[in-house]
Design a protein around this motif. Structure first.
Motif, short mmCIF file in Angstrom:
data_model
loop_
_atom_site.label_atom_id
_atom_site.label_comp_id
_atom_site.label_asym_id
_atom_site.label_seq_id
_atom_site.Cartn_x
_atom_site.Cartn_y
_atom_site.Cartn_z
N VAL A 63 0.84 -1.20 0.00
CA VAL A 63 0.00 0.00 0.00
C VAL A 63 0.88 1.25 0.00
O VAL A 63 1.87 1.33 0.74
N VAL A 441 -4.91 6.42 -0.51
CA VAL A 441 -4.35 5.09 -0.30
C VAL A 441 -4.44 4.32 -1.62
O VAL A 441 -5.52 4.15 -2.18
N GLU A 442 -3.29 3.82 -2.10
CA GLU A 442 -3.23 3.11 -3.37
C GLU A 442 -2.59 1.74 -3.16
O GLU A 442 -1.77 1.56 -2.27
N THR A 446 -6.75 -2.31 -0.59
CA THR A 446 -6.80 -1.07 0.18
C THR A 446 -8.07 -0.95 1.02
O THR A 446 -8.09 -0.18 1.97
#
Length: 545
Positions: A63, A441-442, A446
């Motif tokens: 993440v 958030v990638e 996630t």
């Protein structure tokens, strides 16, 4: 002919059931199917009680986190994490049976022990969470008579129509506790049937005797709250005892006149409605108060509040989502708090613009908390997420039910041992500042890696990373923090259903001399992009000084 009558009768029953269901799930989130789903255990079974200590069996989630620190999305009050003592604890009224061995009606069926406001140990623990509001409220608040001539030396019965009596000793001890520990006092006044005249209007005479007594002694009350969850009066006292919006506006105006006379520096506010998971206000189409009260009297509310528990314990006769250890590992259930928060905020914007929004009562599970769920480590995943979510959603204050008492309390009422959520709250107070920032958030998975970011009281930024996965680690990187100093505070447990929480491998506990321990983080090497590993079912504060 007989068959035709049976057919008509079946049709009538079907229509009645259909209408009942539609009324029950009006304005719900998920409808009847979600309500039914909430009656049984979730499919996930937590087999590894030590899961948060070890690497997950599944591939880790990678993440990337980007924090937009250019401008905060919200600034919370210094008292963002606040807490309550139930009115039943103040006066020894009926509350939840610690055994939780049967269904209980009303606000509980066993008399609570009167809270000891003179405990030096409790002083230390409460002071650690200051600044904070101390709210005394709950179901029993609408059943109490205030006898400020009673010194408390002998137990007296309350007058007819009341169920409990508060004497001046109980009041004085609560106010003294509040003052010496740097807290601000919120008191819920009785607006139940016992405080009402035959025409249904609120009789403020008894409340005024209390307010006059407090004023004479120089006791400071930050907020006077008029009643507790009036949207449930139909259940607690019967449909005939509900209070119309028109009447409540007059009641609130009467309270404000009394406060202006005796406590001009105090704020006054109206009740906060109970919002249930899935349903919102139970039978809200008929008995809802949140919208009607604000539409009628929003200008008289100094705070717009609501009450919410994400699940319900076994004690309650009715529940829209029953509590289980794995229940709140579902991101959708955690997100529901944001759904209801948005609805309350929308009402605030329409009818009380500029007033702060509070979640005025919350805990891991309604009806006193769920034993083995609300009072152990796994509750912290929910608690940290709800705080982060509501700070980002524009809330000013969140009031935890309770500081100490029943299974949802942050402190064990028998031993005064802090439970995991006490330590979680203390860490939040020390590490997360007032400014909440937007976070992107990638990466993989996630939805089960939740991240919130604030400024940090000591300078810099602090991110809170929560890994809801039960079988995989989260490898969290912060690309924009390359070559910056990083201090990590990892929280996990030897038993996710146990009472112990570890900070960087060491159990959190009060020291031998009864004081709070030093909460030290682990400094990571400064080299390239920081990568923080978060084990399954664990969470970490990641500070960038």
């Amino acid at each position: 002919m007989k068959g035709k009558k049976l057919l008509i009768g079946a049709g009538v029953v079907f229509v009645f059931f259909f209408v009942l269901v539609r009324v029950g799930v009006w304005n719900s989130r998920g409808g009847f199917s979600e309500f039914i789903k909430g009656q049984s255990a979730p499919s996930l079974v937590l087999e590894r009680r030590d899961a948060s200590l070890h690497p997950g069996a599944a591939p880790e989630s990678v993440v990337r986190v980007r924090i937009d620190a250019a401008k905060p999305v919200n600034t919370v009050d210094p008292e963002f994490i606040s807490f309550a003592i139930d009115s039943s604890q103040l006066v020894g009224g009926k509350w939840w049976n610690p055994k939780a061995d049967r269904v209980e009606m009303g606000g509980g069926e066993k008399h609570a022990p009167v809270f000891d406001f003179n405990s030096p140990k409790m002083d230390i623990l409460a002071r650690g969470l200051a600044p904070a509001y101390l709210r005394i409220g709950g179901t029993e608040a609408d059943r109490i008579y205030y006898d400020m001539d009673d010194d408390g030396k002998e137990r007296k019965a309350p007058p007819a129509r009341y169920e409990s009596l508060m004497n001046r000793k109980q009041w004085d001890e609560a106010l003294a506790f509040n003052a010496r520990n740097g807290l601000k006092f919120v008191f819920t006044l009785n607006t139940g049937p016992s405080s009402r005249r035959p025409d249904g209007s609120w009789d403020g005479a008894n409340a005024e005797s209390l307010m006059a007594y407090a004023a004479k002694r120089g006791q400071r009350v930050a907020i006077w709250e008029l009643g507790n969850e009036l949207n449930l009066f139909w259940y607690a006292y019967g449909p005939s005892k509900t209070v119309s919006a028109e009447q409540y506006e007059k009641d609130l105006a009467s309270l404000r006149a009394l406060a202006k006379k005796h406590h001009p520096a105090s704020l006054c506010t109206g009740q906060a409605s109970a919002i249930w998971p899935v349903l919102g206000e139970p039978l809200g189409l008929i008995f809802g108060t949140q919208g009607p009260y604000l539409a009628r009297a929003g200008a008289l509310f100094d705070v717009v509040g609501w009450h919410y528990y994400p699940q319900q314990s076994r004690r309650g006769p009715v529940g829209s989502r029953r509590a289980y250890p794995a229940r709140l590992l579902d991101p959708g259930y955690l997100d529901e708090a944001g759904h209801w928060a948005a609805q309350v905020t929308k009402l605030r914007d329409a009818y009380a613009p500029g007033k702060p929004v509070w979640l005025g009562e919350t805990g891991n599970a309604q009806y006193g908390g769920e034993p083995g769920v609300s009072d152990v480590y796994i509750s912290g995943l929910w608690w940290m997420d709800e705080l982060g979510l509501l700070a980002r959603s524009g809330h000013a204050v969140v009031v935890r039910q309770t500081l100490c008492g029943s299974n949802y309390g942050m402190i064990d009422q028998e031993t005064l041992t802090p439970r995991p959520d006490y330590w979680n709250s203390l860490l939040w107070k020390r590490l997360m500042g007032r400014k909440s920032y937007s976070v992107q958030v990638e990466g993989e998975g996630t939805s089960k890696v939740r991240v919130y970011a604030h400024d940090s009281p000591g300078g810099g930024l602090c991110a809170l990373v929560i890994n809801l996965n039960h079988d995989r680690d989260a490898a969290v990187t912060f690309p924009a923090m390359k070559d910056r100093k990083v201090v990590v505070y990892r929280l996990n447990a030897p038993d996710i259903l146990g009472p112990v929480v570890l900070l960087n491998g060491a159990p959190l506990a009060v020291t031998g001399d009864g004081t709070l321990p030093t909460l030290a983080g682990e400094e990571l090497p400064v080299k390239g992009e920081p990568v923080v590993k978060v084990r399954p079912l664990s969470y970490a504060f990641v500070r960038f000084p």
